[in-house]
Design an enzyme around this catalytic site. Sequence first.
Site, PDB file in Angstrom:
ATOM      1  N   LYS A 138     -10.983  -7.442   6.910  1.00  0.00           N
ATOM      2  CA  LYS A 138     -10.350  -6.518   7.844  1.00  0.00           C
ATOM      3  C   LYS A 138     -11.264  -5.334   8.084  1.00  0.00           C
ATOM      4  CE  LYS A 138      -6.415  -3.474   8.020  1.00  0.00           C
ATOM      5  NZ  LYS A 138      -5.380  -2.877   7.242  1.00  0.00           N
ATOM      6  N   ARG A 194     -10.651   7.701   3.755  1.00  0.00           N
ATOM      7  CA  ARG A 194     -10.423   6.639   2.774  1.00  0.00           C
ATOM      8  C   ARG A 194     -11.725   6.050   2.219  1.00  0.00           C
ATOM      9  NH1 ARG A 194      -5.212   6.743   3.875  1.00  0.00           N
ATOM     10  NH2 ARG A 194      -4.277   5.936   5.784  1.00  0.00           N
ATOM     11  N   CYS A 248      -3.582   6.115  -0.251  1.00  0.00           N
ATOM     12  CA  CYS A 248      -3.024   4.806  -0.592  1.00  0.00           C
ATOM     13  C   CYS A 248      -2.515   4.681  -2.027  1.00  0.00           C
ATOM     14  CB  CYS A 248      -4.045   3.722  -0.263  1.00  0.00           C
ATOM     15  SG  CYS A 248      -4.512   3.752   1.486  1.00  0.00           S
ATOM     16  N   CYS A 308       0.862  -1.176   0.000  1.00  0.00           N
ATOM     17  CA  CYS A 308       0.000   0.000   0.000  1.00  0.00           C
ATOM     18  C   CYS A 308       0.901   1.228   0.000  1.00  0.00           C
ATOM     19  CB  CYS A 308      -0.878  -0.008   1.251  1.00  0.00           C
ATOM     20  SG  CYS A 308      -2.188   1.227   1.180  1.00  0.00           S
ATOM     21  N   SER A 345      -5.531  -2.716  14.856  1.00  0.00           N
ATOM     22  CA  SER A 345      -4.969  -1.979  15.988  1.00  0.00           C
ATOM     23  C   SER A 345      -6.026  -1.546  16.998  1.00  0.00           C
ATOM     24  CB  SER A 345      -4.210  -0.760  15.466  1.00  0.00           C
ATOM     25  OG  SER A 345      -5.051   0.061  14.656  1.00  0.00           O
ATOM     26  N   CYS A 395      -0.031   4.342   1.669  1.00  0.00           N
ATOM     27  CA  CYS A 395      -0.359   5.390   2.641  1.00  0.00           C
ATOM     28  C   CYS A 395       0.785   5.707   3.600  1.00  0.00           C
ATOM     29  CB  CYS A 395      -1.631   5.043   3.402  1.00  0.00           C
ATOM     30  SG  CYS A 395      -1.523   3.517   4.335  1.00  0.00           S
ATOM     31  N   ARG A 400      -2.634   4.219  12.613  1.00  0.00           N
ATOM     32  CA  ARG A 400      -2.200   5.426  11.899  1.00  0.00           C
ATOM     33  C   ARG A 400      -1.224   6.244  12.737  1.00  0.00           C
ATOM     34  NH1 ARG A 400      -7.926   6.581   8.727  1.00  0.00           N
ATOM     35  NH2 ARG A 400      -7.857   4.579   7.635  1.00  0.00           N
ATOM     36  N   LYS A 435     -11.798  -4.866   2.797  1.00  0.00           N
ATOM     37  CA  LYS A 435     -11.200  -3.968   3.783  1.00  0.00           C
ATOM     38  C   LYS A 435     -12.136  -2.776   3.932  1.00  0.00           C
ATOM     39  CE  LYS A 435      -7.075  -1.218   4.699  1.00  0.00           C
ATOM     40  NZ  LYS A 435      -5.737  -0.861   4.214  1.00  0.00           N
ATOM     41  N   GLU A 437     -16.433  -8.057  -3.902  1.00  0.00           N
ATOM     42  CA  GLU A 437     -14.996  -7.745  -3.852  1.00  0.00           C
ATOM     43  C   GLU A 437     -14.173  -9.030  -3.814  1.00  0.00           C
ATOM     44  OE1 GLU A 437     -13.049  -5.285  -4.090  1.00  0.00           O
ATOM     45  OE2 GLU A 437     -14.097  -3.424  -3.645  1.00  0.00           O
TER      46      GLU A 437
HETATM   47  C1  PBG Z   1      -2.863   0.299   4.852  1.00  0.00           C
HETATM   48  C2  PBG Z   1      -3.166  -0.403   6.101  1.00  0.00           C
HETATM   49  C3  PBG Z   1      -3.825   0.072   7.225  1.00  0.00           C
HETATM   50  C4  PBG Z   1      -3.851  -0.960   8.151  1.00  0.00           C
HETATM   51  C5  PBG Z   1      -3.194  -2.034   7.573  1.00  0.00           C
HETATM   52  N1  PBG Z   1      -2.801  -1.674   6.290  1.00  0.00           N
HETATM   53  C6  PBG Z   1      -4.326   1.424   7.554  1.00  0.00           C
HETATM   54  C7  PBG Z   1      -5.394   2.053   6.825  1.00  0.00           C
HETATM   55  O1  PBG Z   1      -6.001   1.498   5.912  1.00  0.00           O
HETATM   56  O2  PBG Z   1      -5.634   3.198   7.166  1.00  0.00           O
HETATM   57  C8  PBG Z   1      -4.483  -0.908   9.501  1.00  0.00           C
HETATM   58  C9  PBG Z   1      -4.053  -1.977  10.409  1.00  0.00           C
HETATM   59  C10 PBG Z   1      -4.466  -1.777  11.808  1.00  0.00           C
HETATM   60  O3  PBG Z   1      -5.253  -0.886  12.170  1.00  0.00           O
HETATM   61  O4  PBG Z   1      -3.961  -2.552  12.632  1.00  0.00           O
HETATM   62  N2  PBG Z   1      -1.502   0.235   4.537  1.00  0.00           N
END
Ligand code: PBG
Length: 349
Positions: free
Chosen positions: A273, A242, A143, A133, A299, A135, A230, A220, A258
């Site tokens: 996710k 996003r 992204c 990605c 997270s 970002c 973040r 996602k 998807e």
């Molecule tokens: C994008 C990405 C994100 C996460 C994993 N890959 C962040 C987003 O989409 O803003 C989030 C993972 C998490 O919150 O643990 N590279």
Amino acid sequence: MGITIASRESTERGRFPLDRPRRLRRTTAIRALVQEHRISPSDLILPLFVCEGTDIQRPISSMPGQYNWSIDRLVPEVAHLGKLGIHAVMLFGIPDTKDDCGSDNFDPEGIVPRAIRAIKDANPEMIVISDMCFCEYTDHGHCGLINIPESAHFDAGLPHGYLLNDPSLELLARASVVHAEAGADMIAPSAMLDGQVGAIRSVLDETGFEHIPVMAYAAKFASGFYGPFREAAQSAPSFGDRKQYQMDPANRREAMREAELDVAEGADIIMVKPAMPYLDIVSDLRAAFDLPIAAYQVSGEYAMLHAAAANGWIDLQRCAMESLIGIKRAGADMILTYFAKDVADWCNG
Ligand code: PBG
């Protein structure tokens, strides 16, 4: 002594209830025999944050027990994880410099390619998965490429601020080859661009990486639960959000669509996710596909459990394990989780 209605009733009462599921819950050993799902460290993938510098293991305040690691400190940590029985990690890079096209991500000397090489040199057995990605690498935190008038890739026919799909695919493909050349064992596109799996699959095949699987972030969602990540990856978008590319949390049928697209484009593993608020999606995909399914306990899910435990409101180990078994029960084969190392410790007693 004829059979009276009363005694027949009492016989029936004596046999009630006919089914007693509690018989199989009476002891620990019986419960283990009939347990339908288990968590083992070998089902888990630990996400790791790698930053520039040396001798850095910087705590992430909203994610207790998680760190930003410099490469020299990360390598021995990964060796330790391997000894604990964790066989897979996913890397997120935090470069020192960002630009409008996220060039650190496709620079062979960028933070993640260097980290992959260092980890694989020292731990060839460890599965290193690249989150693919932009970002974390773009100065605007989106992204991929953003349609801004002053930028080189500006397309006057498309809206300002639009995440440019097809030009961003080219960058994802380019970075995927760089990561594969560095030694990545798997590429995990997470930008939610249309066609990202197909673009990466075909470029890998053309460059001699037909053996490298694609783990697709198929469904996602645009989630508030990414908040702590973040902070950890310094990847919050500098404007907007996003929602023009990640999915609406309200949509279940669209997740199937998807996933179907990603499978048709050649995904080897499909991921959902976040995990906990989206277990219906995990279950839907499990029923519809024979491919392995991954779920990402993100997270915010991790932070929430830690925060409640820190207040003494829940027991961390018990609730973390319960959250993980729930994800497996819904149908996930593997789980990306920041608890991976804790689980390995807990399993090893
Ligand atoms: C994008 C990405 C994100 C996460 C994993 N890959 C962040 C987003 O989409 O803003 C989030 C993972 C998490 O919150 O643990 N590279």
